[in-house]
Design a protein around this motif. Structure first.
Motif, PDB file in Angstrom:
ATOM      1  N   PRO A 192      -1.904   1.759  -7.769  1.00 49.86           N
ATOM      2  CA  PRO A 192      -2.834   1.953  -6.645  1.00 49.86           C
ATOM      3  C   PRO A 192      -4.264   1.646  -7.077  1.00 49.86           C
ATOM      4  CG  PRO A 192      -1.397   3.861  -6.916  1.00 49.86           C
ATOM      5  CD  PRO A 192      -1.217   3.019  -8.134  1.00 49.86           C
ATOM      6  N   MET A 193      -5.042   1.037  -6.187  1.00 49.01           N
ATOM      7  CA  MET A 193      -6.433   0.695  -6.489  1.00 49.01           C
ATOM      8  C   MET A 193      -7.351   1.699  -5.784  1.00 49.01           C
ATOM      9  SD  MET A 193      -6.444  -3.483  -6.369  1.00 49.01           S
ATOM     10  CE  MET A 193      -5.770  -3.655  -4.711  1.00 49.01           C
ATOM     11  N   GLU A 194      -7.780   2.704  -6.519  1.00 45.94           N
ATOM     12  CA  GLU A 194      -8.645   3.746  -5.963  1.00 45.94           C
ATOM     13  C   GLU A 194      -9.971   3.144  -5.509  1.00 45.94           C
ATOM     14  OE1 GLU A 194      -8.070   6.895  -5.418  1.00 45.94           O
ATOM     15  OE2 GLU A 194      -6.171   7.226  -6.468  1.00 45.94           O
ATOM     16  N   LYS A 254      -4.503   9.129   3.042  1.00 46.81           N
ATOM     17  CA  LYS A 254      -5.312   7.923   2.856  1.00 46.81           C
ATOM     18  C   LYS A 254      -4.419   6.731   2.505  1.00 46.81           C
ATOM     19  CE  LYS A 254      -9.440  10.317   1.166  1.00 46.81           C
ATOM     20  NZ  LYS A 254     -10.355  10.508   0.027  1.00 46.81           N
ATOM     21  N   VAL A 255      -4.854   5.541   2.921  1.00 47.56           N
ATOM     22  CA  VAL A 255      -4.166   4.302   2.566  1.00 47.56           C
ATOM     23  C   VAL A 255      -4.728   3.799   1.245  1.00 47.56           C
ATOM     24  CG1 VAL A 255      -3.853   1.874   3.180  1.00 47.56           C
ATOM     25  CG2 VAL A 255      -3.653   3.642   4.947  1.00 47.56           C
ATOM     26  N   LEU A 256      -3.872   3.684   0.228  1.00 49.66           N
ATOM     27  CA  LEU A 256      -4.291   3.152  -1.073  1.00 49.66           C
ATOM     28  C   LEU A 256      -3.613   1.800  -1.285  1.00 49.66           C
ATOM     29  CD1 LEU A 256      -4.040   6.276  -3.423  1.00 49.66           C
ATOM     30  CD2 LEU A 256      -6.053   5.403  -2.237  1.00 49.66           C
ATOM     31  N   HIS A 295      -8.312  -2.616   7.141  1.00 53.63           N
ATOM     32  CA  HIS A 295      -7.914  -1.344   6.529  1.00 53.63           C
ATOM     33  C   HIS A 295      -7.705  -0.283   7.615  1.00 53.63           C
ATOM     34  CE1 HIS A 295      -7.542   0.619   2.569  1.00 53.63           C
ATOM     35  NE2 HIS A 295      -7.821   1.725   3.228  1.00 53.63           N
ATOM     36  N   GLN A 296      -8.603  -0.282   8.589  1.00 48.01           N
ATOM     37  CA  GLN A 296      -8.512   0.689   9.683  1.00 48.01           C
ATOM     38  C   GLN A 296      -7.293   0.390  10.576  1.00 48.01           C
ATOM     39  OE1 GLN A 296     -11.374  -0.748   8.541  1.00 48.01           O
ATOM     40  NE2 GLN A 296     -11.934   1.197   7.561  1.00 48.01           N
ATOM     41  N   ALA A 297      -6.940  -0.886  10.689  1.00 46.60           N
ATOM     42  CA  ALA A 297      -5.747  -1.255  11.462  1.00 46.60           C
ATOM     43  C   ALA A 297      -4.486  -0.705  10.797  1.00 46.60           C
ATOM     44  CB  ALA A 297      -5.653  -2.775  11.589  1.00 46.60           C
ATOM     45  N   ILE A 298      -4.466  -0.698   9.453  1.00 46.23           N
ATOM     46  CA  ILE A 298      -3.324  -0.122   8.727  1.00 46.23           C
ATOM     47  C   ILE A 298      -3.314   1.396   8.923  1.00 46.23           C
ATOM     48  CG2 ILE A 298      -2.285   0.236   6.447  1.00 46.23           C
ATOM     49  CD1 ILE A 298      -3.473  -2.472   5.602  1.00 46.23           C
ATOM     50  N   GLU A 299      -4.490   2.019   8.905  1.00 44.28           N
ATOM     51  CA  GLU A 299      -4.575   3.470   9.155  1.00 44.28           C
ATOM     52  C   GLU A 299      -4.045   3.805  10.542  1.00 44.28           C
ATOM     53  OE1 GLU A 299      -8.483   4.499   6.353  1.00 44.28           O
ATOM     54  OE2 GLU A 299      -8.751   3.890   8.442  1.00 44.28           O
ATOM     55  N   ALA A 300      -4.383   2.990  11.542  1.00 48.51           N
ATOM     56  CA  ALA A 300      -3.881   3.207  12.903  1.00 48.51           C
ATOM     57  C   ALA A 300      -2.375   3.027  12.960  1.00 48.51           C
ATOM     58  CB  ALA A 300      -4.568   2.238  13.868  1.00 48.51           C
ATOM     59  N   LYS A 301      -1.876   2.049  12.229  1.00 44.75           N
ATOM     60  CA  LYS A 301      -0.423   1.807  12.158  1.00 44.75           C
ATOM     61  C   LYS A 301       0.288   3.033  11.600  1.00 44.75           C
ATOM     62  CE  LYS A 301       2.673  -0.827   9.107  1.00 44.75           C
ATOM     63  NZ  LYS A 301       2.697  -1.849   8.025  1.00 44.75           N
ATOM     64  N   TYR A 327       0.846  -1.195   0.000  1.00 45.20           N
ATOM     65  CA  TYR A 327       0.000   0.000   0.000  1.00 45.20           C
ATOM     66  C   TYR A 327       0.882   1.246   0.000  1.00 45.20           C
ATOM     67  CZ  TYR A 327       1.188   0.441   4.971  1.00 45.20           C
ATOM     68  OH  TYR A 327       1.874   0.584   6.152  1.00 45.20           O
ATOM     69  N   ILE A 328       0.277   2.366  -0.362  1.00 41.66           N
ATOM     70  CA  ILE A 328       0.969   3.655  -0.237  1.00 41.66           C
ATOM     71  C   ILE A 328       0.068   4.574   0.587  1.00 41.66           C
ATOM     72  CG2 ILE A 328       2.242   3.464  -2.406  1.00 41.66           C
ATOM     73  CD1 ILE A 328       0.153   5.404  -3.637  1.00 41.66           C
TER      74      ILE A 328
END
Length: 787
Positions: free
Chosen positions: A323-325, A312-314, A334-340, A306-307
């Motif tokens: 990237p997959m919009e 935002k995490v894409l 997905h939210q766990a990656i955002e928290a990371k 991801y980037i």
């Protein structure tokens, strides 16, 4: 095992003899139907339906019905069914699987049983693997059925409700299996009965049945919606996961992606969140957030998977690197990656409805299918779907040569051998199809072919239509086509002029698959309808199959066996290693599908109860009866939970029961303080239940009250079901923890899943009854004041 195959072969031969007798009867009728005028032939459907109405059995009509379809096909499409196609049609009509190699005309075969089963007027679904094939078959085969007076529909994604209803109302409906499944889920989320599109299931024919019922069955059908998660819990879980050490606090298998906490990790979670036992059912949600946080740290690498762009995490497409919009991971990952990444935490994708492919298709009273490769999976088809696999003889003998596998030490040596073999055959003008397991592997093959200065077609088309066009050209002189094995499936590869004399199409497989069935699909690209052709697998011991499932066995093999100067292994030992590994893989995947199906069977029983209740609520005809039953059940549940069935009642137990009953009957309800037996409690609630029942009967006849009741029931049912699915998902995720306690995970899931459902269903009853009785009391009071 040998005796099993012998028994299977004998059964197949016996069945074929029976079908052959029916085919002879159909052939004897051919001249009768040839002599009919178009109008006489078109009247056949009405005649058949008349006979059914008079009590004739559908099976007795098959010879005449098949003869009518064969003649209609000859007139409309210029295509006459071969005898073996009639046999295939008979297999399907009985609800079994017809195994027919590529090029035997399976699409035309489906026209026969689809017509026969549609005569009852209950609807037939013809399932294909993609929209392109569904539209193609609808336009082509649909002409036969329309000529014979039947209606034909096409079910595609994004169609409006009216168009879908019309498609499902047709005698025969074409479409993709997943869309039929999603329509089922959406129907059970509909606001009114008028919004539903399907009618009761009757009969389905599945083209490429192994692809639909086995390959696609790994992933359940899920209708998801955005819902708020617990952002604080995501943040804290991420901070905890950041401090975890692999091997000490958690285990992670890079191949299977399996992630689990160790005893040490579990202890740290319990300490951090001050919980006594993470194994407890009430802590499943906490475990879910923590394990997702760990996965976000160990499974997903920034700028690889991801980037982060504009906060935002894409996600990155592993095949294209782009990237997959708009694509997000579900279940809070997905939210766990955002928290990371310490970003703002967005809403989660949560399941609102779901069903496995297996449990969806098991709802059809009669199911059938056709494919070129099913026999190796016969046990699964029989056990899961109740279908036998019948191998139908080919119209012309298969003369394709399946050459012995070649094995190389490294992937580099394998690809060089593939390129060399391709170049040699290309020099003679023979077309070559190189099959790969992924686009990444296709690009690796392409690099080696370029080194040999070979021109080729790399099949990475943007649409199925392009895919079909490109794969169909693979048999032309001198063509080299590189494609993933499933690409353009269902498309015939016709040989170009002079190719037969060169040996036909040569197929090269570059990796063994998780199933011999998929290997056979690739081989079956060559040698259609008696064409010459050949196939060979050129693989290496560095391939995924060996690395993931036979690492130790491969190391042992290498110590005892040595390759030649080109890196190639010779002899039986390497073939035995490959065959043994593939059997292990097949067994592992079968066990996984079997296990996941058993898990879903638990939810499936619950789903039936909830969807039945929802359907009855939408109908509205029995809302009064439903509400009174829910009230009685809610009271019984309260008393069962709070009070002992025998023996004296403690004051605390009495208070608990009274507080819950006050929710239902109002704050004025009291239980006598001297009440000491359960039977007395039942007697004390009998009168309030009866009074509430009288009020329900008096109010429910009013249209507004009935509409409010339907709306409240539907709303609370939907809320309960979404919450329950989430809790069951967390429970499934956490049962792996119990392995340390030496409990059977399946029994835990069944037992605790029932506990969750019982609890959530009681909450549903309490909310629904409390809300509606309160509404009715208020309305009753307003009516009294008005009078």
């Amino acid at each position: 095992m040998v005796s099993l195959f012998k028994r299977s072969d004998k059964t197949n031969a016996r069945q074929l003899k029976k079908y052959q007798r029916t085919v002879e009867r159909i052939n004897s009728l051919e001249s009768v139907y040839e002599a009919k005028t178009d109008s006489e032939l078109q009247n056949a459907s009405a005649e058949f339906r008349g006979l059914l109405a008079d009590g004739k059995k559908l099976e007795d009509l098959i010879p005449d019905a098949f003869a009518a379809v064969r003649e209609a096909s000859r007139r409309v499409l210029g295509m006459r069914h071969f005898d073996v196609q009639l046999i295939g049609g008979l297999v399907l009509a009985e609800g079994n699987i017809a195994e027919m190699p590529t090029g035997e005309g399976k699409t035309l075969v489906s026209s026969l049983p689809a017509y026969v089963r549609a005569l009852t007027g209950e609807g037939v679904h013809v399932i294909t693997v993609n929209d392109y094939l569904a539209q193609r078959d609808y336009r082509q085969i649909g002409q036969i059925h329309e000529f014979l007076g039947l209606t034909v529909g096409l079910n595609l994604p994004q169609m409006d409700t009216g168009a879908k209803k019309e498609a499902y109302a047709a005698d025969i409906t074409y479409g993709v299996g997943t869309e039929f499944g999603f329509d089922y889920l959406r129907d059970n989320m509909a606001g009114t009965n008028a919004d539903k599109v399907q009618r009761p299931y009757h009969y389905a024919i599945i083209d490429e049945v192994d692809s639909v019922l086995i390959d696609e069955a790994k992933t359940p059908l899920i209708v998801a919606g955005k819902m708020a998660g617990n952002s604080d819990l995501h943040t804290v879980a991420s901070l905890l996961a950041r401090r975890f050490e692999k091997g000490r606090d958690y285990e992670f298998d890079s191949e299977t992606k399996a992630t689990s906490l160790t005893d040490t990790g579990i202890g740290k979670v319990e300490q951090a969140f001050d919980v006594g036992n993470l194994y407890e059912l009430e802590h499943q949600t906490l475990y879910h957030y923590v394990i997702q946080a760990v996965r976000a740290h160990v499974m997903f690498e920034r700028d690889v998977d991801y980037i982060v762009k504009d906060g935002k995490v894409l996600l990155i497409d592993m095949f294209t690197g782009r990237p997959m919009e708009g694509r997000t991971l579900s279940e809070g990952l997905h939210q766990a990656i955002e928290a990371k990444e310490k970003l703002e935490i967005t809403e989660e994708n949560k399941a609102q409805a779901q069903i496995t492919i297996q449990n969806y298709f098991r709802m059809y009273p009669l199911l059938s299918g056709m494919t070129g490769t099913a026999k190796t999976q016969e046990r699964e088809f029989r056990e899961v779907y109740g279908m036998d696999v019948i191998q139908v003889p080919t119209n012309k003998p298969v003369i394709r040569q399946d050459l012995s596998d070649r094995f190389f030490d490294t992937a580099d040596q394998k690809y060089r051998a593939v390129a060399k073999e391709t170049a040699e055959r290309h020099r003679s003008g023979q077309p070559v199809l190189v099959g790969t397991t992924s686009i990444i592997q296709s690009e690796a093959v392409a690099r080696y072919l370029r080194e040999e200065d070979l021109s080729f077609q790399l099949l990475n088309a943007k649409s199925v239509e392009q895919e079909v066009e490109l794969i169909s050209q693979a048999g032309q002189p001198g063509n080299i086509t590189v494609a993933t094995n499933m690409a353009g499936r269902g498309t015939d590869i016709m040989l170009g002029e002079g190719v037969a004399a060169l040996g036909g199409l040569h197929v090269i497989g570059t990796e063994k698959h998780e199933s011999r069935r998929i290997d056979n699909q690739l081989r079956g690209r060559s040698g259609r309808q008696g064409d010459p052709g050949s196939s060979q697998f050129i693989i290496s011991l560095e391939d995924d199959m060996f690395r993931r499932f036979a690492e130790e066995d491969t190391e042992k093999f290498k110590k005892k066996n040595f390759p030649d100067a080109e890196g190639e292994y010779r002899g039986k030992a390497v073939q035995e290693l490959s065959d043994r590994t593939q059997r292990i893989v097949e067994g592992a995947h079968f066990s996984m599908r079997e296990y996941n199906l058993k898990l879903d069977d638990v939810i499936n029983e619950q789903r039936k109860i909830v969807y039945d209740l929802r359907s009855r609520a939408l109908n509205g005809d029995e809302n009064g009866h439903l509400l009174k039953t829910m009230l009685e059940d809610a009271v019984s549940f309260i008393l069962d939970e709070a009070l002992p069935p025998d023996g004296l009642i403690e004051p605390e137990q009495l208070q608990t029961a009274e507080a819950a009953l006050q929710e239902l009957f109002g704050g004025s309800f009291r239980l006598p303080q001297d009440l000491d037996r359960r039977k007395q409690a039942d007697a004390r609630t009998a009168q309030p239940i009866a009074e509430a029942g009288q009020m329900i009967d008096a109010q429910i006849g009013h249209p507004r009250v009935n509409a409010v009741t339907t709306n409240v029931l539907r709303t609370f049912i939907d809320q309960m079901w979404v919450k329950h699915l989430e809790m069951m998902s967390h429970l499934k995720e956490g049962i792996g923890l119990r392995m340390y306690q030496q409990e059977d995970p399946m029994r835990i899931y069944q037992r605790e899943g029932l506990e969750l459902f019982t609890m959530n269903f009681q909450n549903l009853r309490m909310k629904s009854v409390t809300e509606l009785l309160s509404f009715m009391r208020l309305r009753e009071s307003e009516q009294k004041e008005a009078n």
